[in-house]
Design a protein around this motif. Structure first.
Motif, short mmCIF file in Angstrom:
data_model
loop_
_atom_site.label_atom_id
_atom_site.label_comp_id
_atom_site.label_asym_id
_atom_site.label_seq_id
_atom_site.Cartn_x
_atom_site.Cartn_y
_atom_site.Cartn_z
N THR A 20 -3.28 6.15 -24.87
CA THR A 20 -5.02 5.68 -24.77
C THR A 20 -5.40 6.59 -25.65
O THR A 20 -6.05 6.56 -26.86
N ILE A 21 -4.86 7.97 -25.33
CA ILE A 21 -5.15 9.21 -26.42
C ILE A 21 -4.40 9.06 -27.79
O ILE A 21 -5.71 9.09 -28.32
N ILE A 22 -3.54 8.46 -28.05
CA ILE A 22 -2.91 8.32 -28.94
C ILE A 22 -3.51 7.68 -30.24
O ILE A 22 -3.84 7.23 -31.50
N ALA A 23 -3.81 6.38 -29.73
CA ALA A 23 -4.62 4.80 -30.00
C ALA A 23 -6.20 5.25 -30.43
O ALA A 23 -6.91 4.69 -31.58
N VAL A 24 -6.54 5.86 -29.53
CA VAL A 24 -7.95 6.38 -29.65
C VAL A 24 -8.06 7.23 -31.13
O VAL A 24 -9.43 6.89 -32.20
N ILE A 25 -6.99 8.13 -30.99
CA ILE A 25 -7.14 9.14 -32.17
C ILE A 25 -6.66 8.65 -33.67
O ILE A 25 -6.83 8.77 -34.50
N ILE A 26 -5.68 7.23 -33.66
CA ILE A 26 -5.71 6.69 -34.96
C ILE A 26 -7.02 6.06 -35.51
O ILE A 26 -7.54 5.81 -36.21
N ILE A 27 -7.82 4.76 -34.30
CA ILE A 27 -8.50 4.67 -34.40
C ILE A 27 -9.66 5.03 -35.03
O ILE A 27 -10.09 4.58 -36.54
N MET A 28 -9.80 6.72 -34.60
CA MET A 28 -11.03 7.34 -35.14
C MET A 28 -10.67 8.33 -36.63
O MET A 28 -11.36 8.11 -37.77
N LEU A 29 -8.79 8.01 -36.44
CA LEU A 29 -8.64 9.01 -37.95
C LEU A 29 -8.76 7.25 -38.86
O LEU A 29 -9.78 7.92 -40.46
N THR A 30 -9.32 6.16 -38.74
CA THR A 30 -8.89 4.98 -40.36
C THR A 30 -10.87 5.10 -39.96
O THR A 30 -11.69 5.20 -41.33
N MET A 31 -11.75 5.67 -39.41
CA MET A 31 -13.53 5.30 -39.31
C MET A 31 -13.75 7.26 -40.65
O MET A 31 -14.45 6.47 -41.53
N ASP A 32 -12.95 7.96 -39.49
CA ASP A 32 -13.79 9.53 -40.60
C ASP A 32 -12.32 10.13 -40.21
O ASP A 32 -12.44 11.02 -38.81
N TRP A 80 -12.31 13.25 -40.95
CA TRP A 80 -12.53 14.74 -40.56
C TRP A 80 -13.35 15.07 -39.47
O TRP A 80 -12.81 16.28 -38.12
N LEU A 81 -13.98 13.95 -39.06
CA LEU A 81 -15.22 14.15 -37.67
C LEU A 81 -13.94 13.87 -36.54
O LEU A 81 -14.25 14.90 -35.91
N ILE A 95 -12.65 17.67 -35.86
CA ILE A 95 -12.87 18.22 -34.95
C ILE A 95 -13.52 17.86 -33.82
O ILE A 95 -13.63 18.52 -32.82
N ALA A 96 -13.57 16.80 -33.27
CA ALA A 96 -13.02 15.98 -31.98
C ALA A 96 -11.62 16.43 -31.14
O ALA A 96 -12.07 16.52 -29.87
N VAL A 97 -10.70 16.86 -32.57
CA VAL A 97 -9.22 16.98 -31.30
C VAL A 97 -9.68 19.03 -31.72
O VAL A 97 -8.37 19.25 -30.87
N ALA A 98 -9.87 19.52 -31.56
CA ALA A 98 -9.93 20.47 -31.95
C ALA A 98 -9.88 21.60 -30.46
O ALA A 98 -9.18 22.40 -30.86
N LEU A 99 -10.22 20.74 -29.65
CA LEU A 99 -10.52 22.28 -28.37
C LEU A 99 -8.99 21.72 -27.57
O LEU A 99 -8.57 21.47 -26.01
N LEU A 100 -8.11 20.50 -28.35
CA LEU A 100 -7.17 19.79 -27.16
C LEU A 100 -6.65 21.57 -27.10
O LEU A 100 -5.58 21.33 -25.96
N PRO A 101 -6.07 22.06 -28.15
CA PRO A 101 -4.56 23.48 -28.15
C PRO A 101 -5.40 23.83 -26.56
O PRO A 101 -4.15 24.54 -25.76
N PHE A 102 -6.95 23.97 -26.55
CA PHE A 102 -7.00 24.90 -25.24
C PHE A 102 -6.45 24.30 -24.48
O PHE A 102 -6.41 25.27 -23.08
N TYR A 103 -7.12 23.25 -24.04
CA TYR A 103 -7.08 22.22 -23.18
C TYR A 103 -5.24 22.89 -22.53
O TYR A 103 -5.37 23.10 -21.63
N ALA A 104 -4.41 22.41 -23.55
CA ALA A 104 -3.54 22.83 -23.30
C ALA A 104 -2.71 23.65 -22.67
O ALA A 104 -1.51 23.93 -21.42
N VAL A 105 -3.21 24.98 -23.79
CA VAL A 105 -3.16 26.58 -23.02
C VAL A 105 -3.54 26.61 -20.85
O VAL A 105 -3.07 27.06 -20.40
#
Length: 573
Positions: free
Chosen positions: A143-155, A157-158, A161-171
């Motif tokens: 689901t996460i990968i599918a959502v990121i792919i769909i979001m990339l097709t729309m914008d 750069w945005l 920004i949406a996934v910028a906090l994922l590294p902090f989440y992983a840590v």
């Protein structure tokens, strides 16, 4: 993975169906974007055309959700639960088989309640590993990968920004979950101790009541329950910290996206439909991440339980067949102790260099003070324990050269406290030979002087006798146990204090049964009352683990040694 492997097809099907289940809702933000930008925001369409397009679109979408989604949801749930339950069945089945092969040494150092906790509670937790770890996590990742792919097709750069906090989440996940496994294991152990304590107290309820220990036992249970509470609260505190940090991160990200997307819409860089769709996809991006937090907690608990389950699975067998061990065929029943010594693990020796021979068909009585090692000798013959040194020969062959099961199949035991199972009288007798006929069961009961009292029970042989045979007297339980051995018809008999706890009438009936059973069989008798063993061919006097005297009753009385002294103490003529 050994347990999972047979069901990989079902797991694969479940994951594919799950992708459909999770994939269909991912269409909703795109539909929302299309409705806002291409239907409502379409300047070149009349209101009637917009309404007509909207109706057609909703009809198709509703058809997908009403026709395709329900069976997908059903089969996904069904296959996930079916697979989990089948694997649990296999694990418990193998665990029970494993438990039956472990030696008495293992059980002498374990509480039965804790073993039960591992087989029931901890195995149940492994189901969460299968459903969550083998299925749900992959679906959430999809689901996460599918959502990121769909979001990339729309914008693009945005999306960054949406996934910028994922590294902090992983840590944060790595930091918090490193300790959670240890806390979960301690919590599971504390729960097992509560269950073990409760199991023992329920078994000894008559002792608690007879000594009026209710208040004392309430305090003892309070300690055990309090220990579990403390471990559970430690686990809860750390878990709460995890959720506080991780959920804060997953809540901040959508807020940032809304702010940036709003600014882009104001500047006409982004359409309103794209902003709405993006915001909706943020929910679909971070909801799986939140689920992954829950899944991680579930997995940590499951893995801690699996550690405990497989720690039990990894217990080594003290008693097992040697390579090349053969069946015990054509049994005669001669038993020789050849320089046998024995100790429990690292304790001091219980038996020291025992040497004696009991010929086929002979009766050997073993007497001596309590704690001298008499019952230990009885436990060595069927290989409940293995000798520390020396060897035991049966029909001229070391018992370790026989297959354990075939050796025990030719040995019958009647103990002071025989285990009677909470089933019918017939079931308990049939344990001697499960395939026996009704006539053989009745014949065995008659030989054991049990048939008459069984027929007086409410349902005769079908009467259920409660846990540990609570509905029967001590003498009746012994006679059922003897009937069981009659049905088995072994070549070697072991009577370990079989009549010591009975009244005189019951003892007389049981002595008759035992004499009948011992005819033409090699018989070992451990007896407290020496009057019951004066007929024995051999009497072995055991003192502090050593053979002090051996001979028949008359010989030992004439010798006026240890046996004579024991006999005088009991004031027997």
């Amino acid at each position: 993975m050994k347990f999972v492997k047979p069901y990989w097809k079902q797991i694969f099907i479940t994951v594919i169906i799950g992708m459909l289940k999770f994939g269909i809702p991912l269409l909703i933000p795109l539909i929302l974007k299309y409705v806002i930008d291409d239907i409502i925001g379409a300047g070149d369409m009349t209101a009637a055309e917009q309404l007509n397009t909207l109706i057609w679109l909703m009809g198709i979408v509703l058809a997908v959700f009403l026709i395709i989604r329900p069976p997908v949801e059903y089969f996904r749930q069904y296959y996930a639960q079916w697979t989990g339950n089948k694997i649990l069945y296999d694990i418990r089945d193998q665990l029970f088989s494993h438990l039956q092969k472990l030696s008495m040494k293992f059980y002498s150092s374990r509480k039965s309640g804790e073993i039960i906790s591992r087989v029931i509670n901890d195995v149940e937790q492994t189901k969460n590993f299968i459903i969550t770890g083998m299925m749900n996590i992959w679906l959430d990742m999809f689901t996460i990968i599918a959502v990121i792919i769909i979001m990339l097709t729309m914008d693009p750069w945005l999306t960054l920004i949406a996934v910028a906090l994922l590294p902090f989440y992983a840590v944060s996940i790595k930091y918090f979950y490193s300790r959670l496994r240890d806390l979960t294991r301690k919590r599971s152990q504390a729960l097992a101790e509560v269950q073990s304590h409760l199991h023992e107290r329920l078994q000894g309820m008559n002792v608690i009541r007879s000594f009026a220990l209710e208040e004392h036992e309430q305090k003892e249970f309070h300690k055990q329950n309090g220990n579990f509470l403390n471990k559970a609260l430690d686990h809860t505190r750390w878990n709460a910290k995890t959720f506080a940090v991780v959920n804060t991160l997953t809540d901040i990200a959508p807020v940032i996206v809304i702010g940036v997307a709003g600014a882009l819409v104001i500047q006409d860089v982004l359409t309103l439909g794209t902003m709405v769709a993006f915001t909706a996809y943020m929910d679909r991006l971070y909801n799986p991440l939140r689920r992954l937090v829950n899944s991680s907690t579930t997995l940590i608990q499951a893995i801690a339980s699996m550690d405990r389950v497989f720690e039990l699975v990894d217990e080594k067998y003290d008693i097992q067949d040697k390579p090349g061990a053969g069946p015990y065929r054509h049994p005669r029943g001669e038993v020789i102790f050849d320089n046998v010594s024995f100790s429990y693990e690292n304790d001091q020796e219980v038996l020291k260099e025992l040497n004696f021979t009991v010929k086929s068909g002979e009766t050997a009585a073993i007497v001596g003070m309590s704690g001298g090692g008499k019952s230990t000798i009885m436990s060595l013959i069927p290989r409940f324990y293995d000798v520390s040194s020396g060897r035991i020969l049966v029909d001229g062959k070391d018992i370790r050269e026989y297959q354990v099961r075939s050796l025990r199949d030719r040995i019958g035991m009647v103990l002071q406290d025989n285990i009677i199972f909470s089933d019918s009288v017939r079931f308990n007798i049939l344990m001697g030979r499960p395939e026996a006929s009704e006539e053989e069961v009745i014949a065995a009961a008659k030989a054991a002087n049990a048939h008459d009292f069984i027929m007086e029970l409410p349902d005769g042989y079908d009467t259920y006798i409660g846990e540990q045979g609570v509905k029967l007297s001590g003498g009746q339980k012994q006679r059922v146990a003897i009937a069981r051995v009659f049905l088995k018809s072994p070549e070697i008999l072991i009577f370990d204090e079989a009549t010591s706890a009975l009244d005189l009438e019951s003892e007389h009936l049981i002595q008759q049964s035992l004499f009948r059973l011992a005819e033409n069989r090699t018989t070992f008798i451990v007896a407290h009352r020496l009057s019951t063993i004066t007929h024995a061919d051999k009497i072995l006097v055991i003192e502090n683990g050593k053979l002090a005297e051996i001979g028949n009753h008359e010989e030992l009385i004439k010798k006026q040694g240890a046996y004579y002294n024991l006999f005088q103490v009991q004031q027997l003529d």
